[in-house]
Design a protein around this motif. Structure first.
Motif, short mmCIF file in Angstrom:
data_model
loop_
_atom_site.label_atom_id
_atom_site.label_comp_id
_atom_site.label_asym_id
_atom_site.label_seq_id
_atom_site.Cartn_x
_atom_site.Cartn_y
_atom_site.Cartn_z
N GLN A 1 0.86 -1.18 0.00
CA GLN A 1 0.00 0.00 0.00
C GLN A 1 0.89 1.23 0.00
O GLN A 1 2.01 1.18 0.47
N ASP A 2 0.38 2.31 -0.58
CA ASP A 2 1.22 3.49 -0.77
C ASP A 2 0.42 4.76 -0.46
O ASP A 2 -0.22 5.33 -1.35
N LYS B 1 -0.27 8.71 0.31
CA LYS B 1 0.31 9.98 -0.12
C LYS B 1 -0.38 11.11 0.63
O LYS B 1 -1.60 11.17 0.70
N VAL C 1 -4.35 10.27 0.64
CA VAL C 1 -4.91 9.37 -0.36
C VAL C 1 -4.01 8.14 -0.37
O VAL C 1 -2.79 8.25 -0.32
N THR C 2 -4.61 6.97 -0.41
CA THR C 2 -3.84 5.73 -0.43
C THR C 2 -4.32 4.85 -1.57
O THR C 2 -5.51 4.74 -1.81
N TYR C 3 -3.38 4.28 -2.29
CA TYR C 3 -3.76 3.24 -3.24
C TYR C 3 -3.09 1.94 -2.78
O TYR C 3 -2.07 1.95 -2.10
N VAL C 4 -3.70 0.82 -3.11
CA VAL C 4 -3.30 -0.46 -2.54
C VAL C 4 -2.96 -1.45 -3.67
O VAL C 4 -3.83 -2.18 -4.15
N PRO C 5 -1.68 -1.48 -4.10
CA PRO C 5 -1.28 -2.41 -5.16
C PRO C 5 -1.59 -3.87 -4.84
O PRO C 5 -1.89 -4.65 -5.74
N SER D 1 -4.21 -5.12 -3.44
CA SER D 1 -5.58 -5.38 -3.88
C SER D 1 -5.73 -5.23 -5.39
O SER D 1 -6.44 -6.00 -6.03
N MET D 2 -5.04 -4.25 -5.94
CA MET D 2 -5.14 -4.01 -7.38
C MET D 2 -4.64 -5.21 -8.19
O MET D 2 -5.15 -5.49 -9.28
N THR E 1 1.58 -0.51 -10.89
CA THR E 1 2.73 0.13 -10.24
C THR E 1 3.86 -0.85 -9.91
O THR E 1 5.01 -0.46 -9.90
#
Length: 106
Positions: free
Chosen positions: A14-15, A17, A37-41, A43-44, A78
């Motif tokens: 997870q990343d 920002k 804001v977080t995106y979660v590779p 899960s992606m 990513t």
């Protein structure tokens, strides 16, 4: 196998920002300064939307086209972007023919 492993088990699961100033994301979502804001590779890499109905399965053959490895575009996901973890994964995999030429040493 490394590409499929990175898809399911990215080096950065997870990343988050921090938001430095008010902004609008490409989908129109407004974000406020001081937020996050977080995106979660992780899960992606398992989303059927991106990878099809077998998204949760480990299938290195998904990267083969007519029997040849197709390097994924770094913009696809990513985990495929050029970074030290991917480079180390590839450098750590050392395959060479064995002495009698009938197999390989990993």
């Amino acid at each position: 196998m490394i590409t499929e492993t990175l898809r399911l088990y990215p080096a950065v699961p997870q990343d988050p920002k921090g938001i430095l100033e008010d902004d609008i994301l490409p989908d129109g979502t407004r974000v406020k300064a001081g937020g996050m804001v977080t995106y979660v590779p992780y899960s992606m890499g398992r989303m059927e939307y991106n990878w099809g109905p077998d998204a949760t399965l480990f299938d290195p053959e998904r990267w083969l086209k007519e029997g040849f490895f197709q390097n994924p575009s770094p913009s696809t996901f990513t985990a495929f972007q050029v970074c030290w973890t991917k480079d180390m994964s590839w450098e750590g995999l050392c395959i060479s023919p064995d002495e009698d030429g009938n197999g390989f040493i990993v």
